[in-house]
Design a protein around this motif. Structure first.
Motif, PDB file in Angstrom:
ATOM      1  N   ALA A  98       1.147  -1.501  -0.269  1.00 48.40           N
ATOM      2  CA  ALA A  98      -0.041  -0.146  -0.124  1.00 48.40           C
ATOM      3  C   ALA A  98       1.035   1.266  -0.136  1.00 48.40           C
ATOM      4  O   ALA A  98       0.277   1.905  -1.047  1.00 48.40           O
ATOM      5  CB  ALA A  98      -0.901  -0.280   1.228  1.00 48.40           C
ATOM      6  N   ASN A  99       1.620   1.343   0.583  1.00 50.37           N
ATOM      7  CA  ASN A  99       2.654   2.098   0.518  1.00 50.37           C
ATOM      8  C   ASN A  99       3.732   2.986  -0.443  1.00 50.37           C
ATOM      9  O   ASN A  99       3.841   3.536  -1.309  1.00 50.37           O
ATOM     10  CB  ASN A  99       4.256   2.373   2.048  1.00 50.37           C
ATOM     11  N   VAL A 100       4.055   1.596  -1.018  1.00 49.17           N
ATOM     12  CA  VAL A 100       4.587   1.825  -2.329  1.00 49.17           C
ATOM     13  C   VAL A 100       3.593   2.562  -3.578  1.00 49.17           C
ATOM     14  O   VAL A 100       3.937   3.215  -4.148  1.00 49.17           O
ATOM     15  CB  VAL A 100       5.097   0.720  -3.105  1.00 49.17           C
ATOM     16  N   ASN A 101       2.132   1.926  -3.495  1.00 49.82           N
ATOM     17  CA  ASN A 101       1.155   2.164  -4.812  1.00 49.82           C
ATOM     18  C   ASN A 101       0.462   3.439  -4.368  1.00 49.82           C
ATOM     19  O   ASN A 101       1.006   4.537  -5.099  1.00 49.82           O
ATOM     20  CB  ASN A 101      -0.099   1.515  -4.437  1.00 49.82           C
ATOM     21  N   ALA A 102       1.287   4.160  -3.060  1.00 46.71           N
ATOM     22  CA  ALA A 102       0.508   5.876  -2.671  1.00 46.71           C
ATOM     23  C   ALA A 102       1.680   6.367  -3.108  1.00 46.71           C
ATOM     24  O   ALA A 102       1.654   7.521  -3.628  1.00 46.71           O
ATOM     25  CB  ALA A 102       0.617   5.787  -0.963  1.00 46.71           C
ATOM     26  N   VAL A 103       3.195   5.788  -2.297  1.00 51.71           N
ATOM     27  CA  VAL A 103       4.064   7.072  -3.141  1.00 51.71           C
ATOM     28  C   VAL A 103       4.436   6.924  -4.472  1.00 51.71           C
ATOM     29  O   VAL A 103       4.662   8.407  -5.114  1.00 51.71           O
ATOM     30  CB  VAL A 103       5.533   6.789  -2.673  1.00 51.71           C
ATOM     31  N   VAL A 125       5.218  -1.114 -14.678  1.00 49.48           N
ATOM     32  CA  VAL A 125       4.552  -1.273 -13.265  1.00 49.48           C
ATOM     33  C   VAL A 125       2.674  -0.620 -13.639  1.00 49.48           C
ATOM     34  O   VAL A 125       1.636  -1.731 -13.069  1.00 49.48           O
ATOM     35  CB  VAL A 125       4.266  -0.552 -11.976  1.00 49.48           C
ATOM     36  N   GLU A 126       2.158   0.009 -14.006  1.00 52.92           N
ATOM     37  CA  GLU A 126       0.843  -0.012 -14.364  1.00 52.92           C
ATOM     38  C   GLU A 126       0.340  -1.345 -15.126  1.00 52.92           C
ATOM     39  O   GLU A 126      -1.049  -1.302 -14.999  1.00 52.92           O
ATOM     40  CB  GLU A 126       0.650   1.158 -15.514  1.00 52.92           C
ATOM     41  N   GLU A 127       0.886  -1.519 -16.707  1.00 53.15           N
ATOM     42  CA  GLU A 127       0.452  -2.787 -17.319  1.00 53.15           C
ATOM     43  C   GLU A 127       0.395  -3.955 -16.288  1.00 53.15           C
ATOM     44  O   GLU A 127      -0.967  -5.071 -16.191  1.00 53.15           O
ATOM     45  CB  GLU A 127       0.975  -3.171 -18.355  1.00 53.15           C
ATOM     46  N   ALA A 128       1.292  -4.472 -15.229  1.00 55.39           N
ATOM     47  CA  ALA A 128       1.555  -5.436 -14.359  1.00 55.39           C
ATOM     48  C   ALA A 128       0.247  -5.436 -13.553  1.00 55.39           C
ATOM     49  O   ALA A 128      -0.188  -6.009 -12.521  1.00 55.39           O
ATOM     50  CB  ALA A 128       2.404  -5.658 -13.760  1.00 55.39           C
ATOM     51  N   GLY A 129      -0.805  -3.930 -13.259  1.00 52.98           N
ATOM     52  CA  GLY A 129      -1.334  -4.161 -12.397  1.00 52.98           C
ATOM     53  C   GLY A 129      -1.263  -2.832 -10.833  1.00 52.98           C
ATOM     54  O   GLY A 129      -1.484  -3.456  -9.861  1.00 52.98           O
ATOM     55  N   TRP A 130       0.183  -3.042 -10.916  1.00 52.35           N
ATOM     56  CA  TRP A 130       0.998  -2.278  -9.140  1.00 52.35           C
ATOM     57  C   TRP A 130       1.289  -3.438  -8.326  1.00 52.35           C
ATOM     58  O   TRP A 130       0.799  -4.332  -8.397  1.00 52.35           O
ATOM     59  CB  TRP A 130      -0.208  -1.143  -8.733  1.00 52.35           C
ATOM     60  N   TRP A 131       1.551  -2.791  -7.307  1.00 50.02           N
ATOM     61  CA  TRP A 131       1.987  -3.712  -6.302  1.00 50.02           C
ATOM     62  C   TRP A 131      -0.183  -4.124  -5.445  1.00 50.02           C
ATOM     63  O   TRP A 131      -0.835  -3.953  -5.077  1.00 50.02           O
ATOM     64  CB  TRP A 131       2.543  -3.068  -4.609  1.00 50.02           C
ATOM     65  N   ASP A 132       0.276  -5.624  -5.051  1.00 49.59           N
ATOM     66  CA  ASP A 132      -0.887  -6.258  -4.615  1.00 49.59           C
ATOM     67  C   ASP A 132      -0.993  -5.866  -3.200  1.00 49.59           C
ATOM     68  O   ASP A 132       0.101  -7.118  -2.111  1.00 49.59           O
ATOM     69  CB  ASP A 132      -1.100  -7.412  -4.961  1.00 49.59           C
ATOM     70  N   PRO A 133      -1.917  -5.440  -2.222  1.00 48.04           N
ATOM     71  CA  PRO A 133      -2.178  -5.073  -0.683  1.00 48.04           C
ATOM     72  C   PRO A 133      -2.332  -6.626   0.236  1.00 48.04           C
ATOM     73  O   PRO A 133      -1.811  -5.963   0.871  1.00 48.04           O
ATOM     74  CB  PRO A 133      -3.237  -4.041  -0.886  1.00 48.04           C
ATOM     75  N   ASP A 134      -2.906  -7.310  -0.651  1.00 51.43           N
ATOM     76  CA  ASP A 134      -2.290  -8.354   0.235  1.00 51.43           C
ATOM     77  C   ASP A 134      -0.701  -8.689   0.695  1.00 51.43           C
ATOM     78  O   ASP A 134      -1.689  -9.719   1.698  1.00 51.43           O
ATOM     79  CB  ASP A 134      -2.920  -9.951  -1.109  1.00 51.43           C
ATOM     80  N   PHE A 135       0.033  -8.800  -0.508  1.00 53.37           N
ATOM     81  CA  PHE A 135       0.916  -8.955   0.057  1.00 53.37           C
ATOM     82  C   PHE A 135       1.640  -7.492   1.963  1.00 53.37           C
ATOM     83  O   PHE A 135       1.604  -7.014   0.910  1.00 53.37           O
ATOM     84  CB  PHE A 135       2.319  -9.183  -0.598  1.00 53.37           C
ATOM     85  N   PHE A 136       1.301  -7.620   2.545  1.00 53.40           N
ATOM     86  CA  PHE A 136       1.744  -6.589   3.904  1.00 53.40           C
ATOM     87  C   PHE A 136       2.558  -6.986   3.001  1.00 53.40           C
ATOM     88  O   PHE A 136       3.424  -4.726   3.141  1.00 53.40           O
ATOM     89  CB  PHE A 136       0.869  -7.105   4.921  1.00 53.40           C
ATOM     90  N   ARG A 174       4.199 -16.539   5.399  1.00 54.43           N
ATOM     91  CA  ARG A 174       2.622 -16.948   4.918  1.00 54.43           C
ATOM     92  C   ARG A 174       2.610 -16.006   3.748  1.00 54.43           C
ATOM     93  O   ARG A 174       1.993 -16.287   2.805  1.00 54.43           O
ATOM     94  CB  ARG A 174       2.000 -15.287   5.816  1.00 54.43           C
ATOM     95  N   ASN A 175       3.147 -15.143   3.331  1.00 57.52           N
ATOM     96  CA  ASN A 175       3.715 -14.355   2.211  1.00 57.52           C
ATOM     97  C   ASN A 175       4.195 -14.799   0.957  1.00 57.52           C
ATOM     98  O   ASN A 175       3.529 -15.141  -0.602  1.00 57.52           O
ATOM     99  CB  ASN A 175       3.867 -12.988   1.905  1.00 57.52           C
ATOM    100  N   ARG A 176       4.915 -16.077   1.456  1.00 57.10           N
ATOM    101  CA  ARG A 176       5.864 -16.937   0.270  1.00 57.10           C
ATOM    102  C   ARG A 176       4.913 -17.836  -0.334  1.00 57.10           C
ATOM    103  O   ARG A 176       4.442 -18.369  -1.065  1.00 57.10           O
ATOM    104  CB  ARG A 176       7.627 -17.400   0.864  1.00 57.10           C
ATOM    105  N   ASP A 177       3.968 -18.951   0.995  1.00 54.46           N
ATOM    106  CA  ASP A 177       2.507 -19.672   0.876  1.00 54.46           C
ATOM    107  C   ASP A 177       1.666 -18.890  -0.010  1.00 54.46           C
ATOM    108  O   ASP A 177       1.367 -19.150  -0.558  1.00 54.46           O
ATOM    109  CB  ASP A 177       2.450 -19.838   2.023  1.00 54.46           C
ATOM    110  N   LYS A 178       1.556 -17.815   0.450  1.00 55.26           N
ATOM    111  CA  LYS A 178       0.559 -16.761  -0.304  1.00 55.26           C
ATOM    112  C   LYS A 178       0.861 -16.723  -2.100  1.00 55.26           C
ATOM    113  O   LYS A 178       0.060 -17.304  -2.835  1.00 55.26           O
ATOM    114  CB  LYS A 178       0.675 -15.577   0.198  1.00 55.26           C
TER     115      LYS A 178
END
Length: 317
Positions: free
Chosen positions: A77-82, A183-194, A242-246
């Motif tokens: 979320a932070n990376v997307n915001a900045v 980044v825009e084509e890929a869809g930005w960072w996924d906030p599910d990965f905290f 948990r995020n590796r598994d996700k």
């Protein structure tokens, strides 16, 4: 009319005032070295720090825009915001504990300029002691997990090798120049990965859209990693697992994720036993990895710590 910006330095900070100031000083030196040939801006997001980081950043002459968060958010979320606030086609992502070495920015810019399908270019990362740490790898899969189980990962999985710029699957985003278009084509960072696996996921999606990542050893950055020095950083281990598994479930399915859990846990189990007799090794840390890897849905990670922090803020604590 506002002058166009070529490059945005995008910094995210959480409670690392002293390291942040060192990093900002390094950015200032890089901006001076680039001169008028590259129009730059510095955008800093402070993630609800309580150590005076935001005020220190506001007073630093190289910071052009400061985003102060009142509540703590995850890295994605932070990376997307900045990045969303950036006015440039290129964004140099920097952790607060990253310290650019002279000429690093120019080397990353040249690498992307020479390769129009490169969506990202990552610097070589140095420890404060001076030695280089692994910073680019093959995408996680059953095969990389098997290589890890056989203790062959440094030969087969680590890609941050050699003195020439090279294509890699993914690189650590501690010091990474990204092309906004990719980044825009890929869809930005996924906030599910905290935090953790967030940059793997976005680079995987970039690759699915025909972009690739470059490892640029001529660009060097010191990675202080102060937050990883605890003897048994359980919350970080839980969040990492948990995020590796996700990531694996997202890109390969539940069956692959289950198999990788066991392949990944095996070398940690071996290290746990070895640490019982080898000096300078902590078996508790390896045992924590085993538990978190096999049961990624259990335990409290960094996300829970941030949520507890926010609840205290809401309660006036």
């Amino acid at each position: 009319m506002t002058a166009p910006i070529d490059l945005s330095f995008c910094v995210v900070n959480t409670n690392q005032r002293e390291l942040l100031l060192r990093g900002l000083d390094a950015i200032a030196r890089e901006r001076e070295a680039l001169g008028d040939a590259v129009a730059t801006e510095v955008i800093l997001l402070d993630n609800a720090s309580q150590d005076g980081s935001a005020d220190a950043a506001a007073a630093h002459p190289t910071v052009d825009e400061l985003i102060r968060l009142e509540r703590r958010e995850g890295v994605s979320a932070n990376v997307n915001a900045v990045v969303a606030r950036s006015r440039a086609p290129l964004c140099l992502l920097l952790n607060e504990d990253a310290e650019l070495q002279p000429g690093a920015t120019r080397a990353l810019l040249d690498a992307l300029d020479a390769d129009p399908r490169a969506g990202a270019a990552a610097a070589a990362l140095l420890r404060p002691e001076g030695w280089q740490q692994p910073s680019a790898w093959r995408f996680p899969s059953v095969w990389t997990a098997l290589a890890g189980a056989l203790f062959l990962h440094r030969l087969t999985t680590v890609q941050s090798k050699g003195a020439a710029t090279r294509r890699v699957d993914w690189a650590q985003s501690c010091t990474m120049l990204v092309r906004r278009e990719a980044v825009e084509e890929a869809g930005w960072w996924d906030p599910d990965f905290f935090v953790y696996s967030d940059e793997v996921d976005v680079q995987k999606r970039m690759a699915q859209h025909g972009w690739h990542t470059l490892y640029v050893p001529s660009a060097r950055s010191v990675h202080h990693e102060q937050l990883s020095t605890d003897s048994v950083p359980e919350r970080r281990i839980v969040e990492l697992s948990r995020n590796r598994d996700k990531y694996l479930r997202k890109h390969h399915g539940a069956g692959v994720a289950w198999l990788v859990r066991w392949l990944t846990a095996f070398p940690y189990a071996v290290r746990t036993v070895a640490a019982l007799v080898l000096p300078g090794h902590d078996p508790r840390r390896y045992a924590t990895h085993v538990r978190a890897t096999l049961r990624p849905g259990r335990g409290e990670g960094i996300r829970e710590a941030a949520e507890a922090f926010n609840r205290r803020l809401d309660a006036g604590g």
